[in-house]
Scaffold this active site. Structure first.
Site, PDB file in Angstrom:
ATOM      1  N   SER A 219      13.415  13.145  17.961  1.00 37.34           N
ATOM      2  CA  SER A 219      13.565  11.681  17.951  1.00 37.34           C
ATOM      3  C   SER A 219      12.873  11.080  19.164  1.00 37.34           C
ATOM      4  O   SER A 219      12.033  11.736  19.784  1.00 37.34           O
ATOM      5  CB  SER A 219      15.057  11.318  17.930  1.00 37.34           C
ATOM      6  OG  SER A 219      15.218   9.951  17.655  1.00 37.34           O
ATOM      7  N   ASN A 220      13.179   9.863  19.523  1.00 37.32           N
ATOM      8  CA  ASN A 220      12.568   9.219  20.690  1.00 37.32           C
ATOM      9  C   ASN A 220      13.582   8.285  21.339  1.00 37.32           C
ATOM     10  O   ASN A 220      14.712   8.159  20.870  1.00 37.32           O
ATOM     11  CB  ASN A 220      11.290   8.479  20.283  1.00 37.32           C
ATOM     12  CG  ASN A 220      11.567   7.476  19.185  1.00 37.32           C
ATOM     13  OD1 ASN A 220      12.314   6.515  19.370  1.00 37.32           O
ATOM     14  ND2 ASN A 220      10.994   7.692  18.006  1.00 37.32           N
ATOM     15  N   TYR A 221      13.170   7.607  22.418  1.00 37.68           N
ATOM     16  CA  TYR A 221      14.109   6.819  23.224  1.00 37.68           C
ATOM     17  C   TYR A 221      14.409   5.430  22.666  1.00 37.68           C
ATOM     18  O   TYR A 221      15.106   4.649  23.301  1.00 37.68           O
ATOM     19  CB  TYR A 221      13.557   6.633  24.642  1.00 37.68           C
ATOM     20  CG  TYR A 221      13.481   7.899  25.466  1.00 37.68           C
ATOM     21  CD1 TYR A 221      14.637   8.579  25.828  1.00 37.68           C
ATOM     22  CD2 TYR A 221      12.259   8.397  25.896  1.00 37.68           C
ATOM     23  CE1 TYR A 221      14.575   9.725  26.602  1.00 37.68           C
ATOM     24  CE2 TYR A 221      12.181   9.544  26.670  1.00 37.68           C
ATOM     25  CZ  TYR A 221      13.342  10.202  27.019  1.00 37.68           C
ATOM     26  OH  TYR A 221      13.271  11.336  27.785  1.00 37.68           O
TER      27      TYR A 221
END
Ligand code: CTP
Length: 413
Positions: A219-221
């Site tokens: 995933s990412n931030y």
């Protein structure tokens, strides 16, 4: 715009900041434009500006305490109610961190805060915070601003310049002329008058999660804050908003239809069903470009070997919409870059066949994922480039929607 202020009843609320010294001029300008003005000042405000000056320019008594003097003939003992009914709009300038906290919490221990609560529903409230830039950007102040924004108040971001502390930066109250213009615009533009009123807008937001196995993902931030701010601002303008969001910890903005998804494929499938029917598609999600080719069922066990993960490409949701949009539809995207990437943003605008792209520099302090502010550069398909300053995400969303409205009208839709 005509003289939209003529005959309007305006309450000006003044808090204890140095910018209060500019408020007699604000009251004068409002009166000059034909408005009826009453002033509520906090104890702090009265230390920075004279009530006599305010009473003189407004031609009315100035309100400070919620408690009226007793035994005076003709006293209106419930004047916070009658004033709340009287007002067509409430302008709070300057608004301090303390008053923002009181307003967001619903406290009302003086006339200004009591009037905020007594104001009739639907009446515009314009709040002009003015304070040191770091104070303004502090999590506490931003949280209170987010609460007030969600309640429908318009929070106008302070300007940058020299501050009373000798520092320079974000924090100055806009000049009285600019406050009057903001009020005129607000009174002029009811949701019905927005070109987005009644239009269907789809916004993607947040991150996606791509399963590696039953308990792990890529995933990412992304926090989803920017996409949610856009959805909130569009709904305020009367648009019919659908928000397709990855996993985030955010409340659904009022009036917005929300679809929760997890992976890029789910986001793609949910979004695709709106491609034909929507007027504007805004891709604000940080969609994972790749996903594991064969997610493991259950939990992968470790052994002594290195492992390789094969990733396959996800569909580009926004590009797909861009390629198949019909006349009358607009595609709007973001370009998140970690290097100076204006050229990359322009490339994305062209390859994805977008009408507008918001270039978004990622530094995790002032702009990008997780933080409450953003610094956007808007580039439209005609090459017109607009650099926005560092703004709270809600204000950045308003400016983005202004640009979308302009494009929509310019295209003759
Ligand atoms: N986007 C999308 N679907 C994808 C990837 C991106 O809809 N699979 C949208 C994003 O919501 C954003 C825009 O495309 O509006 C650009 O996303 P960004 O991550 O900046 O760029 P990419 O096109 O993914 O290119 P790169 O990662 O190489 O910078």
């Amino acid at each position: 715009m005509g003289n939209v202020l003529r005959g309007k009843n305006i309450i000006v609320g003044i808090c204890g900041g140095i910018a209060a010294y500019k408020t007699p001029q604000l009251v004068r300008l409002l009166k000059k434009n034909g408005a009826n003005v009453r002033v509520a000042v906090t104890d702090g405000g009265a230390r920075f500006v004279s009530e006599l000056a305010l009473a003189t320019v407004s031609g009315e008594r100035v309100y400070r305490s919620i408690f009226p003097p007793v035994d005076t003939t003709g006293t209106d003992y419930t004047r916070h109610i009658s004033l709340g009914e009287w007002a067509d709009a409430f302008v709070i300038a300057p608004a301090t961190a303390n008053t923002l906290a009181k307003l967001s919490a619903g406290l009302c221990d003086d006339m200004l805060t009591a009037l905020f609560i007594a104001l009739r529903p639907g009446k515009p409230v314009l709040i002009f915070p003015a304070m040191d830039g770091q104070m303004f950007l502090s999590p506490s102040v931003q949280r209170n601003i987010a609460i007030l924004t969600a309640q429908g108040c318009s929070i106008i971001s302070p300007e940058s310049g020299e501050l009373a502390s000798g520092l320079s930066g974000l924090g100055r109250m806009p000049e009285p002329e600019s406050i009057v213009s903001s009020l005129e615009e607000t009174l002029h533009s009811s949701p019905e008058s927005s070109p987005l009123h009644g239009k269907s807008i789809v916004v993607t937001a947040g991150p996606t999660r791509e399963k590696i196995d039953g308990v792990r993902f890529i995933s990412n931030y992304s926090s989803g804050k920017m996409g949610f701010a856009i959805a909130r601002a569009a709904a305020k303008r009367g648009a019919l908003v659908t928000l397709v969001t990855g996993p985030v910890h955010l409340e659904t903005p009022p009036g917005v239809t929300r679809l929760d998804v997890e992976s890029a494929m789910e986001m793609h499938n949910a979004s695709q069903s709106f491609f034909k029917g929507c007027t504007i598609f805004v891709g604000a999600a940080a969609v994972s470009d790749y996903r594991p080719a064969a997610p493991y069922e259950g939990k992968m066990k470790k052994d002594d070997q290195e492992i390789e993960l094969t990733l396959i490409k996800n569909p580009d949701i926004l590009a797909e919409f861009g390629m198949q949009k019909a006349p009358g539809q607009l595609a709007v995207g973001f370009a998140l870059e970690t290097q100076t990437g204006l050229d990359n943003a322009r490339k994305k605008l062209n390859t994805k066949n977008l009408d507008l792209i918001a270039f978004n520099f990622f530094d995790r302090k002032t702009s990008g994922f997780e933080v409450d502010t953003n610094i956007l550069t808007l580039i439209d398909k005609d090459g017109v480039t607009t650099e926005l300053p560092q703004l709270p995400k809600d204000s950045a969303a308003e400016r983005l929607l202004d640009a979308i409205e302009k494009l929509y009208v310019k295209a003759g839709y």
